[in-house]
Design a protein around this motif. Structure first.
Motif, PDB file in Angstrom:
ATOM      1  N   ASN A  61       0.834  -1.209   0.000  1.00 28.90           N
ATOM      2  CA  ASN A  61       0.000   0.000   0.000  1.00 28.90           C
ATOM      3  C   ASN A  61       0.870   1.262   0.000  1.00 28.90           C
ATOM      4  N   LEU A  62       1.561   1.482  -1.115  1.00 25.11           N
ATOM      5  CA  LEU A  62       2.442   2.628  -1.269  1.00 25.11           C
ATOM      6  C   LEU A  62       2.248   3.245  -2.645  1.00 25.11           C
ATOM      7  N   PRO A  63       2.122   4.569  -2.732  1.00 24.54           N
ATOM      8  CA  PRO A  63       1.960   5.483  -1.600  1.00 24.54           C
ATOM      9  C   PRO A  63       0.529   5.451  -1.071  1.00 24.54           C
ATOM     10  N   CYS A  68      -5.065   8.256   6.893  1.00 23.17           N
ATOM     11  CA  CYS A  68      -6.116   7.230   6.837  1.00 23.17           C
ATOM     12  C   CYS A  68      -5.723   5.994   6.037  1.00 23.17           C
ATOM     13  N   GLY A  69      -4.535   6.007   5.411  1.00 26.43           N
ATOM     14  CA  GLY A  69      -4.081   4.834   4.677  1.00 26.43           C
ATOM     15  C   GLY A  69      -4.745   4.638   3.332  1.00 26.43           C
ATOM     16  N   GLU A  70      -5.560   5.598   2.895  1.00 26.58           N
ATOM     17  CA  GLU A  70      -6.222   5.494   1.587  1.00 26.58           C
ATOM     18  C   GLU A  70      -5.157   5.352   0.485  1.00 26.58           C
ATOM     19  N   PRO A  71      -5.271   4.306  -0.345  1.00 23.47           N
ATOM     20  CA  PRO A  71      -4.285   4.129  -1.421  1.00 23.47           C
ATOM     21  C   PRO A  71      -4.225   5.337  -2.344  1.00 23.47           C
ATOM     22  N   ALA A 100      -6.069  -6.518  -2.545  1.00 26.63           N
ATOM     23  CA  ALA A 100      -6.093  -6.848  -3.979  1.00 26.63           C
ATOM     24  C   ALA A 100      -5.219  -8.079  -4.210  1.00 26.63           C
ATOM     25  N   ASP A 101      -5.263  -8.615  -5.425  1.00 26.63           N
ATOM     26  CA  ASP A 101      -4.446  -9.775  -5.825  1.00 26.63           C
ATOM     27  C   ASP A 101      -4.635 -10.955  -4.871  1.00 26.63           C
ATOM     28  N   VAL A 242      -3.473   3.441  13.748  1.00 27.58           N
ATOM     29  CA  VAL A 242      -4.193   2.266  13.249  1.00 27.58           C
ATOM     30  C   VAL A 242      -3.183   1.381  12.532  1.00 27.58           C
ATOM     31  N   TRP A 243      -3.110   0.128  12.924  1.00 26.54           N
ATOM     32  CA  TRP A 243      -2.242  -0.819  12.225  1.00 26.54           C
ATOM     33  C   TRP A 243      -3.128  -1.929  11.692  1.00 26.54           C
ATOM     34  N   VAL A 244      -3.179  -2.045  10.383  1.00 28.16           N
ATOM     35  CA  VAL A 244      -3.991  -3.098   9.779  1.00 28.16           C
ATOM     36  C   VAL A 244      -3.161  -3.845   8.745  1.00 28.16           C
ATOM     37  N   PHE A 245      -3.620  -5.043   8.458  1.00 29.80           N
ATOM     38  CA  PHE A 245      -2.936  -5.853   7.466  1.00 29.80           C
ATOM     39  C   PHE A 245      -3.177  -5.295   6.060  1.00 29.80           C
ATOM     40  N   ALA A 246      -4.427  -4.939   5.748  1.00 30.48           N
ATOM     41  CA  ALA A 246      -4.727  -4.490   4.386  1.00 30.48           C
ATOM     42  C   ALA A 246      -5.777  -3.382   4.379  1.00 30.48           C
TER      43      ALA A 246
END
Ligand SMILES: [Zn+2]
Ligand SMILES: [Zn+2]
Length: 253
Positions: A61-63, A68-71, A100-101, A242-246
């Protein structure tokens, strides 16, 4: 054919399907065996449950918006318009991957089959993007609580599973929040409506230290995490990450 034998056929059909699914899950579980890449079954070196090429090809997920971590798709992650207009109650989001993927398959395996091996891969991927400073930051880890009814249906609380192990590895305590209000589905609601819908949805048990990390497997709109972050601040937290996997793109929910 009478009604009851039709029903029997339907039940049998479903059992066949679930047996087939089970075979696939069994195969998937073998993919996470030590020494084997969780994605391609190839040999791995070292402790990681993946090979270097699969790791490189994951949808990182970069950038992303640092808040909020929005792609995002520019060269560098910038605080997005939504966070500028209405900052969420958390300060920063660390979302390792985009939803994704291969990522949804891994999450489903973990969530619906309570697969500890898939969980271990999720946790290792979440941790792989953390710096030493990140790891030293939290004073408590709080999982996003499942609604008790959903927990009963599913019998497995994936956020709690992840948070408990993460807290142990970071050497900090696990905080506890409860859902005090059933919330309607967030689907089809705009951002303001989601916020109202989740208002006062959570309560934190006891007092929290200053720096708190909220943990979940997948972050969708961020509305749930925003509501939980507000509850954490009411319980004494002064900084919330917030720490999330995806992370799914906004409005994907
Ligand atoms: Zn591989
Ligand atoms: Zn944002």
């Amino acid at each position: 054919m009478n009604g009851s034998s039709k029903l029997t056929d339907r039940v049998r059909g479903r059992q066949d399907l679930s047996t087939r699914l089970f075979d696939r899950v069994d195969e998937a579980l073998r993919h996470a065996l030590p020494g084997r890449c969780a994605f391609c079954l190839g040999a791995t070196d070292g402790e990681a449950p993946w090979c270097a090429s699969c790791f490189a090809e994951l949808p990182w997920n970069l950038p992303a918006c640092p808040c909020c971590g929005e792609p995002q798709y520019g060269p560098v992650g910038r605080v997005c318009g939504a966070c500028l207009r209405q900052p969420p109650a958390f300060d920063r989001t660390h979302a390792a991957l985009r939803y994704a993927d291969v990522v949804p398959g891994l999450v489903q395996r973990f969530k619906f089959h309570a697969s500890p091996r898939a969980g271990a891969v999720l946790l290792a991927l979440l941790e792989s993007g953390l710096s030493e400073a990140d790891r030293a930051w939290p004073e408590a880890v709080v999982p996003v609580p499942l609604h008790p009814r959903r927990a009963r249906q599913r019998g497995f609380d994936q956020a709690e599973w992840l948070a408990r192990r993460l807290a142990r590895r970071l050497g900090c305590p696990l905080g506890h929040a409860v859902r005090v209000r059933d919330t309607r589905s967030q689907r089809g609601l705009d951002r303001a409506e989601r916020r109202r819908n989740l208002n006062e949805a959570f309560r934190v048990r006891g007092a929290l230290p200053c720096r708190v990390v909220l943990v979940d497997d997948v972050m969708t709109t961020g509305g749930t995490l925003d509501a939980l972050a507000r509850a954490c601040r009411q319980a004494g937290a002064e900084a919330v990450e917030v720490w999330v996997f995806a992370r799914t793109p906004l409005d994907h929910d």
